[in-house]
Design an enzyme around this catalytic site. Sequence first.
Site, PDB file in Angstrom:
ATOM      1  N   GLU A 112      -7.502  16.052 -23.316  1.00 45.79           N
ATOM      2  CA  GLU A 112      -6.271  15.555 -23.352  1.00 45.79           C
ATOM      3  C   GLU A 112      -5.713  15.352 -21.926  1.00 45.79           C
ATOM      4  O   GLU A 112      -6.533  15.508 -20.778  1.00 45.79           O
ATOM      5  CB  GLU A 112      -5.300  16.497 -24.105  1.00 45.79           C
ATOM      6  CG  GLU A 112      -5.534  16.392 -25.316  1.00 45.79           C
ATOM      7  CD  GLU A 112      -4.390  17.336 -26.118  1.00 45.79           C
ATOM      8  OE1 GLU A 112      -3.606  17.984 -25.534  1.00 45.79           O
ATOM      9  OE2 GLU A 112      -4.407  17.560 -27.533  1.00 45.79           O
ATOM     10  N   HIS A 226       7.749  14.077 -24.240  1.00 47.10           N
ATOM     11  CA  HIS A 226       6.294  13.519 -24.675  1.00 47.10           C
ATOM     12  C   HIS A 226       6.460  12.279 -24.434  1.00 47.10           C
ATOM     13  O   HIS A 226       7.211  11.512 -25.046  1.00 47.10           O
ATOM     14  CB  HIS A 226       6.249  14.101 -25.894  1.00 47.10           C
ATOM     15  CG  HIS A 226       4.657  14.015 -26.425  1.00 47.10           C
ATOM     16  ND1 HIS A 226       3.968  12.590 -26.495  1.00 47.10           N
ATOM     17  CD2 HIS A 226       3.776  14.935 -26.503  1.00 47.10           C
ATOM     18  CE1 HIS A 226       2.822  12.841 -26.997  1.00 47.10           C
ATOM     19  NE2 HIS A 226       2.454  14.137 -26.899  1.00 47.10           N
ATOM     20  N   ARG A 272       2.305  14.190 -18.255  1.00 48.22           N
ATOM     21  CA  ARG A 272       3.039  13.828 -19.172  1.00 48.22           C
ATOM     22  C   ARG A 272       4.626  13.211 -18.435  1.00 48.22           C
ATOM     23  O   ARG A 272       5.058  12.217 -18.911  1.00 48.22           O
ATOM     24  CB  ARG A 272       3.513  14.766 -20.311  1.00 48.22           C
ATOM     25  CG  ARG A 272       2.504  15.056 -21.396  1.00 48.22           C
ATOM     26  CD  ARG A 272       2.882  16.124 -22.234  1.00 48.22           C
ATOM     27  NE  ARG A 272       1.871  16.446 -23.476  1.00 48.22           N
ATOM     28  CZ  ARG A 272       1.768  17.236 -24.229  1.00 48.22           C
ATOM     29  NH1 ARG A 272       2.915  18.037 -24.133  1.00 48.22           N
ATOM     30  NH2 ARG A 272       0.898  17.234 -25.214  1.00 48.22           N
ATOM     31  N   HIS A 329      10.488  17.044 -25.645  1.00 51.93           N
ATOM     32  CA  HIS A 329       9.480  17.906 -26.239  1.00 51.93           C
ATOM     33  C   HIS A 329       9.449  19.349 -25.903  1.00 51.93           C
ATOM     34  O   HIS A 329       8.889  20.214 -26.727  1.00 51.93           O
ATOM     35  CB  HIS A 329       8.207  17.325 -25.692  1.00 51.93           C
ATOM     36  CG  HIS A 329       6.849  17.636 -26.225  1.00 51.93           C
ATOM     37  ND1 HIS A 329       6.631  17.364 -27.730  1.00 51.93           N
ATOM     38  CD2 HIS A 329       5.861  17.997 -25.903  1.00 51.93           C
ATOM     39  CE1 HIS A 329       5.473  17.953 -28.121  1.00 51.93           C
ATOM     40  NE2 HIS A 329       4.949  18.359 -26.922  1.00 51.93           N
ATOM     41  N   ARG A 364       4.477  21.307 -18.284  1.00 54.67           N
ATOM     42  CA  ARG A 364       3.298  21.915 -18.949  1.00 54.67           C
ATOM     43  C   ARG A 364       2.257  21.079 -19.270  1.00 54.67           C
ATOM     44  O   ARG A 364       2.261  19.770 -19.657  1.00 54.67           O
ATOM     45  CB  ARG A 364       4.041  22.300 -20.262  1.00 54.67           C
ATOM     46  CG  ARG A 364       3.014  22.856 -21.230  1.00 54.67           C
ATOM     47  CD  ARG A 364       3.477  23.337 -22.621  1.00 54.67           C
ATOM     48  NE  ARG A 364       3.999  22.266 -23.347  1.00 54.67           N
ATOM     49  CZ  ARG A 364       3.113  21.678 -24.207  1.00 54.67           C
ATOM     50  NH1 ARG A 364       1.958  21.796 -24.276  1.00 54.67           N
ATOM     51  NH2 ARG A 364       3.612  20.793 -24.827  1.00 54.67           N
TER      52      ARG A 364
END
Length: 516
Positions: A112, A226, A272, A329, A364
């Site tokens: 990811e 997100h 992100r 998100h 994050r």
Amino acid sequence: MPENGVIIIGSGIAALTTAYYLHEHKNVTIFTKTKKEESNSWLAQGGVAASVSQEDDWRCHFDDTMTAGCHHNDEKAVELLVREGPKRIRELINAGLSFDVNQDGILHLGQEGAHSKRRILHAGGDQTGRTIVSFLLEKLMGRVTIVEGEYVIELLVENGRCVGIKTKNQLGEISCYYASAVVLAAGGCAGMYAFSSNASTVTGDGIALAYRAGAVIADVEFIQFHPTMLFVDGKAVGLISEAVRGEGAVLVTEDGRRMMEHVHPLKDLAPRDIVARAIHDEMSKGHRVYLDISAIPSYRERFPTMANLCAEHGIDMETGRLPIVPGAHFLMGGVLVNDCGQTSIQELYAVGEVACTGVHGANRLASNSLLEGIVFGARAAEAIRRETAPPTPLRKKTNDIHSIKRGVNDLPEIPTIQTIMSIYAGIVRHEQGLQRAKQWFEQFPLSDFVNGSLDDFSIEEITVIHMLLTGWLITTSALERTESRGGHYRTDYPFEREQWRQRRIRRTKKELTVTV
């Protein structure tokens, strides 16, 4: 509830993990305002990040987490997260939790964004959250009490110590419950925005409850958006997991241009905040952005939740292009806690997204959220188990707390709050817009909402009040951080400031000074 009882507010992975490690030692009661399955954890398609392979190491996970968080992270908390994470994962596996494996029976580890190694464990393909929640609920069935449909409207604090909660049900009945410790695990606040990946119940209740009780709130200006929400008829209808890009999907413009090609060295797997801003910039020019999944073999089998979501909304996956939009998100900040989840109020703990542990910094790292809930839920449980001090005798509450009597017409509609937050405190911010939002929030009697009783309000009205308080906290904190870092981006201060690297903007109810 017995004197040694513990109340947990929320039913996501952080709440259930705390209960799992606590129920053999304390009488645990879980309160959730709707049904126990309605949480962000239940919706989580992504996995759990943990350095469980021989090719990986906790130090590497540590570095990735710090880099993604723009080094605003608490280094001690990050080390606890990445070092204890594999241990907790193994404990759950040994207890019967099944993660996906490859043909050789070895754990399948996904890739990811911003991770330098393949370290993402999945369960049920893209149903990791639901699988873990179901597993924990099964383990806790008959061993803890779960109260559904009761909305917590107040944390009861006596002499600087949290002694219980006040709730209201749909019939308007108010109840008070007392316990030796209260654990706040009510989730974040992404439902404050027009486009959100979160469950509809996640509207900042936990932040507002803690603030009204006098707990310290920190870093709430850092909101993660997100990058890939499925976008249909002007609405964000569901999240497309980052794991899809990890398996080869790419972001493209209407004319087929690879959008992230020259934006960041990691391209489509950049952090992100960078990806979300790039999409936002493209869409602000009137262009559409798509997720091209054509390079993924057997994507229907690999991502069944995504396939079902597309089918439900009439999106033809055979075209290979899915229309997307960024959506709110995750909240990186929240109720300030130590490494055991203890807040600034004695016997009040906070775990999961509602808590500011410092592990996420300004942004994050993907799939660290479920890991945080597991690791710090277990740590909070251990801290509560060690607590031996008897409960402080309760005094009957005096009548000096005034009741606020206001009608529905005096409060805004939820979509209005979501619009204000999205326009002025969203992916891209600047002083003029933040000031407009601040002034809008301050037209309401915020001080009364903090210091007065909300007993006479309906659940729907209290939800709005909590959103107003949380929105004000986010907006004013964003105004005070005159730099851009991670999930907080200001066009008038587009660069990071070194002196802000470890500084946290902290707020308590004493700082609420507004002109109404």
